[in-house]
Design an enzyme around this catalytic site. Structure first.
Site, PDB file in Angstrom:
ATOM      1  N   GLY A  12       6.830  -9.463   8.828  1.00 35.86           N
ATOM      2  CA  GLY A  12       7.607  -9.374   7.590  1.00 35.86           C
ATOM      3  C   GLY A  12       7.194 -10.307   6.464  1.00 35.86           C
ATOM      4  N   SER A  13       5.931 -10.745   6.455  1.00 29.21           N
ATOM      5  CA  SER A  13       5.527 -11.636   5.357  1.00 29.21           C
ATOM      6  C   SER A  13       5.512 -10.897   4.018  1.00 29.21           C
ATOM      7  CB  SER A  13       4.170 -12.291   5.642  1.00 29.21           C
ATOM      8  OG  SER A  13       3.142 -11.340   5.703  1.00 29.21           O
ATOM      9  N   ASN A  14       5.137  -9.619   4.018  1.00 29.86           N
ATOM     10  CA  ASN A  14       5.204  -8.856   2.760  1.00 29.86           C
ATOM     11  C   ASN A  14       6.654  -8.685   2.314  1.00 29.86           C
ATOM     12  OD1 ASN A  14       2.501  -7.655   1.655  1.00 29.86           O
ATOM     13  ND2 ASN A  14       2.315  -7.614   3.893  1.00 29.86           N
ATOM     14  N   LYS A  58      12.839  11.788  17.574  1.00 28.44           N
ATOM     15  CA  LYS A  58      12.494  11.126  16.310  1.00 28.44           C
ATOM     16  C   LYS A  58      13.349  11.644  15.153  1.00 28.44           C
ATOM     17  CE  LYS A  58       8.620   9.092  13.975  1.00 28.44           C
ATOM     18  NZ  LYS A  58       7.194   8.787  14.072  1.00 28.44           N
ATOM     19  N   MET A  83       5.372   0.278  11.469  1.00 26.67           N
ATOM     20  CA  MET A  83       4.283   0.802  12.280  1.00 26.67           C
ATOM     21  C   MET A  83       4.536   2.195  12.858  1.00 26.67           C
ATOM     22  SD  MET A  83       2.116  -1.516  11.754  1.00 26.67           S
ATOM     23  CE  MET A  83       0.777  -1.228  12.915  1.00 26.67           C
ATOM     24  N   ASN A 100       3.623   2.778   0.763  1.00 22.69           N
ATOM     25  CA  ASN A 100       3.134   1.964   1.880  1.00 22.69           C
ATOM     26  C   ASN A 100       1.984   1.090   1.385  1.00 22.69           C
ATOM     27  OD1 ASN A 100       2.807   1.157   4.657  1.00 22.69           O
ATOM     28  ND2 ASN A 100       1.007   2.484   4.760  1.00 22.69           N
ATOM     29  N   HIS A 102      -1.557  -0.740   2.755  1.00 20.21           N
ATOM     30  CA  HIS A 102      -2.533  -0.697   3.848  1.00 20.21           C
ATOM     31  C   HIS A 102      -3.592  -1.764   3.598  1.00 20.21           C
ATOM     32  CE1 HIS A 102      -4.797   0.902   7.143  1.00 20.21           C
ATOM     33  NE2 HIS A 102      -5.879   0.863   6.387  1.00 20.21           N
TER      34      HIS A 102
HETATM   35  C1  GRF Z   1       0.182  -5.886   6.478  1.00 20.34           C
HETATM   36  O1  GRF Z   1      -1.163  -6.279   6.550  1.00 20.34           O
HETATM   37  C2  GRF Z   1       0.288  -4.473   6.007  1.00 20.34           C
HETATM   38  O2  GRF Z   1      -0.707  -4.112   5.122  1.00 20.34           O
HETATM   39  C3  GRF Z   1       0.122  -3.692   7.281  1.00 20.34           C
HETATM   40  O3  GRF Z   1       0.824  -4.442   8.247  1.00 20.34           O
HETATM   41  C4  GRF Z   1       0.813  -5.814   7.865  1.00 20.34           C
HETATM   42  C5  GRF Z   1       2.223  -6.299   7.880  1.00 20.34           C
HETATM   43  O4  GRF Z   1       2.316  -7.683   7.761  1.00 20.34           O
HETATM   44  N1  GRF Z   1       0.585  -2.335   7.107  1.00 20.34           N
HETATM   45  P1  GRF Z   1       3.736  -8.350   7.488  1.00 20.34           P
HETATM   46  O5  GRF Z   1       4.704  -7.811   8.551  1.00 20.34           O
HETATM   47  O6  GRF Z   1       4.178  -7.980   6.110  1.00 20.34           O
HETATM   48  O7  GRF Z   1       3.524  -9.824   7.660  1.00 20.34           O
END
Ligand code: GRF
Length: 182
Positions: A12-14, A58, A83, A100, A102
């Site tokens: 969850g850093s983003n 699902k 994911m 999303n 990537h």
């Molecule tokens: C990120 O590199 C994103 O691009 C990919 O998964 C990673 C997630 O990192 N889809 P975080 O959970 O946001 O730290």
């Protein structure tokens, strides 16, 4: 005020970077023990977590997600390390309002290991892509992408750090832009 929800499966850093810059209506995780939930708590952001295996299929799992999004009147769904492949139920309701990020320069290196795949391919640059979500894996229409070089002295770890730094810059920029048009 437009409302955003962030979906994350793990670290969850983003999410953290986004939540520090925008009001986030809620975060959703498909893992009850994901670290992102602790980040949400520390930031005072509402959080929900449930797992696919707790549902019959699902479609039922995604109906529960759609219910949350509708209840909160979310305008933009931001996948950040979520994911799971998004299936019909969620797409039917939110395609065109779901993005999303990537960690590669799509269509190069799609899939769950974009950073490692670029590194092991021996290329001299990779990048970061923000795209609309469709039914494929990292296949939706590209909104923005930036190159990240692989430097002479890079290790996988230092390269990975620079990819993430680019994500933390690019994703908020795109979100800001999209929110101003919604
Ligand atoms: C990120 O590199 C994103 O691009 C990919 O998964 C990673 C997630 O990192 N889809 P975080 O959970 O946001 O730290």
């Amino acid at each position: 005020m437009k409302k955003i929800a962030v979906f994350a499966s793990g670290n969850g850093s983003n999410f953290q970077v986004i939540a520090e810059q925008f009001p986030v209506e809620f975060v959703f995780s498909d893992h009850r023990d994901a670290y992102v939930l602790e980040r949400a708590k520390a930031l005072g952001v509402a959080a929900y977590a449930f797992e696919l295996k707790e549902f019959d299929d699902k479609a039922a799992y995604e109906r529960a997600i759609v219910a949350l999004l509708e209840q909160h009147e979310v305008d933009l769904v931001v996948l950040a390390g979520y994911m799971k492949i998004v299936a019909d139920t969620l797409l039917a309701r939110y395609e065109g309002r779901m993005i999303n990020i990537h960690p590669a320069y799509l269509p190069e290196f799609p899939g769950a290991h974009g950073i490692e795949d670029a590194w092991h391919a021996g290329v001299d640059q990779s990048g970061v892509t923000v795209h609309w979500v469709d039914s494929g894996v990292d296949s939706g229409q590209i909104i923005r992408q930036e190159r990240v070089p692989i430097l002479e002295n890079d290790t996988l770890e230092s390269f990975e750090e620079r990819i993430h730094a680019m994500e933390y810059k690019l994703y908020p920029e795109v979100i800001r832009e999209l929110l101003s048009h919604l």
